[in-house]
Structures are given as structure tokens and as C-alpha cells.
Design a protein around this motif. Structure first.
Motif, mmCIF file in Angstrom:
data_model
loop_
_atom_site.group_PDB
_atom_site.id
_atom_site.type_symbol
_atom_site.label_atom_id
_atom_site.label_comp_id
_atom_site.label_asym_id
_atom_site.label_seq_id
_atom_site.Cartn_x
_atom_site.Cartn_y
_atom_site.Cartn_z
ATOM 1 N N UNK A 174 82.319 -66.498 69.390
ATOM 2 C CA UNK A 174 83.481 -66.949 69.995
ATOM 3 C C UNK A 174 83.462 -68.313 70.392
ATOM 4 N N UNK A 175 82.442 -68.875 70.973
ATOM 5 C CA UNK A 175 82.422 -70.264 71.368
ATOM 6 C C UNK A 175 82.295 -71.159 70.265
ATOM 7 N N UNK A 176 81.788 -70.778 69.284
ATOM 8 C CA UNK A 176 81.765 -71.757 68.019
ATOM 9 C C UNK A 176 83.286 -71.888 67.541
ATOM 10 N N UNK A 177 83.792 -70.694 67.477
ATOM 11 C CA UNK A 177 85.179 -70.614 66.932
ATOM 12 C C UNK A 177 86.072 -71.290 67.808
ATOM 13 N N UNK A 178 86.058 -71.256 69.136
ATOM 14 C CA UNK A 178 86.796 -72.044 70.122
ATOM 15 C C UNK A 178 86.531 -73.382 69.900
ATOM 16 N N UNK A 179 85.402 -73.834 69.674
ATOM 17 C CA UNK A 179 85.136 -75.499 69.593
ATOM 18 C C UNK A 179 85.694 -75.923 68.233
#
Length: 247
Positions: A174-179
């Protein structure tokens, strides 16, 4: 090993990665990063070897003495107290004495990000990537590089790096998608950001970015808060009390 684990955790929990999150998330990540830094300092200062670090980036200071670990601890103290001029002088002195190792460059990157010197941070992360071939297959490093590249204005590299980071994982983080969504937003490409946020919602419906997206409308490719929608959105959306996004 201590330094390698610290690098991995700092790329995951560093407060700079959560600038767009809500205040509660920022506070949690700030406290967690302080704990990680304190743990690293404790372990290094209580290791007989003195915590060496070599230019290969696995673990060590180049001269291998205890003074080096004490200097790095002092750098961390300057950072926590936001004494950035002192931190700058110290890290420049360490690099002048020991050379540009990946670990010391990462410290300088943190300082550059904190003082919004994004071009300097970008130059240093590219140096680390050239020094350490393992960074090519490190999703956390590629994620970190994405954030720095985007702030430095190199969006092509940012997209390449975040896609590489996501591709290195079996399940998208999720952190990568948010970035990736944030990078689209930085460029004003909100429609493409919305597509990524929809994917993010499937993996983490409570992610701060998902929650924030629910508080705005996409009006003609621009985000608008619900409080402003009644006066600024199209008439149809206002009549329908903005139950859907206006394209």
C-alpha cells in the motif's frame, strides 16, 4: 548487519515518506523512527567492533573506530534538535575523513530532505545506486528513490523506480501504491492518481490517502474539498449534493 537493518527500516518508516498523511500517522511514524534510531545507536555503541562501515554498504565505518559511531550519534542528535547547520558541518566532516560510503550518503540525504535540498538528495541517492548493485533489487530503496526523484522534478525516473519497486513484490505494498498516486498528484494528473487510489483501496481501505480522497471531488481533473463543492463544483453536482465525482 545493524546498519543494513537500520537502512531498511528507515526507508520504511522515515517521516518524510508520510508528509501527505494525517497528523496521527505522522506522529506515529515520527515516534517509530526515533525508536529505530535510538536502537541503532545503542547497538552500535555496545558492539565491540565499534560498528564499522565500508564503502560496500553492508555494515561499517571506513576507519572502524568508536569515534565514528559517536560522531554519527551526534549527527542524529543534531537532526532531532533540528540543528541543521551543525548536522551539515558534521556530516561533511565525516565524509571528508572517511569518503562517500552509502551509509554516510544516506545520512546526508536525510539532512537534504529535511532542509528541502532535493537536488542534493537526488545526486546522493544516484551515487549510492552506482556504489551498491544490490539496490537494483531492493524494493525499499527503489521506493525511497522514487520519492526523492519526484521532489527533485525527475518524474520519469520516479515512475520507473516506483514501478520497479512494485514489480519486485508479489503483492503490491500500500505504501508504494500511495507513493505512485502522490507522484501523479504532484504533476496534476489526478485522473491517473484516482486509478491508483482505487487499487490502493482494495489492499488497504483505511489508508490515509484513501480516507483523504473520500473528502474531495474530482472536478474537471482537479480535487476540490466537499466544503467548497457547493459553490465551486458544477451545478449538477451541487444539486445532487455531490454524491458522485464530476468529470
Amino acid at each position: 548487519e545493524i546498519i543494513a537493518q537500520y537502512r531498511k527500516l528507515s526507508r520504511k518508516y522515515h517521516p518524510d515518506l508520510y508528509q501527505s498523511a494525517d497528523d496521527n500517522v505522522k506522529e506515529v511514524m515520527h515516534e517509530k523512527f526515533i525508536q529505530i534510531t535510538a536502537a541503532k545507536d545503542y547497538l552500535i555503541n555496545n558492539t565491540q567492533s565499534g560498528g564499522q562501515y565500508s564503502s560496500s554498504g553492508s555494515s561499517s565505518y571506513s576507519n572502524g573506530d568508536r569515534k565514528s559511531s559517536q560522531d554519527v550519534s551526534q549527527f542524529e542528535a543534531f537532526m532531532q534538535r533540528r540543528q541543521f547547520d551543525q548536522a551539515q558541518n558534521l556530516i561533511n566532516s565525516l565524509i571528508a575523513s572517511n569518503g562517500e560510503s552509502p551509509y554516510l550518503l544516506e545520512l546526508r540525504i536525510r539532512l537534504a530532505l529535511e532542509t528541502q535540498q532535493y537536488q542534493l538528495a537526488y545526486a546522493d541517492i544516484l551515487k549510492i545506486e552506482r556504489m551498491d548493485a544490490n539496490t537494483q533489487n531492493d524494493p525499499d530503496f527503489q521506493h525511497y528513490k522514487t520519492i526523492i526523484a519526484a521532489h527533485a522534478g525527475d518524474f520519469n525516473t520516479a515512475y520507473t523506480s516506483i514501478d520497479k519497486a512494485i514489480g519486485l513484490l508479489r503483492t503490491p505494498a500500500p505504501a508504494f501504491l500511495a507513493t505512485k498516486a502522490h507522484v501523479f498528484i504532484m504533476q496534476g494528473r489526478v485522473n491517473e492518481a484516482d486509478e491508483i487510489i482505487k487499487i490502493l483501496e482494495r489492499y488497504d481501505p483505511n489508508h490515509p490517502l484513501v480516507q483523504q480522497r473520500r473528502q474531495v471531488f474530482n472536478v474537471g481533473g482537479n480535487y476540490m474539498s466537499k466544503s467548497d463543492a457547493g459553490t465551486n463544483a458544477c451545478v449538477l453536482c451541487a444539486l445532487l449534493e455531490c454524491l458522485f465525482d464530476c468529470c
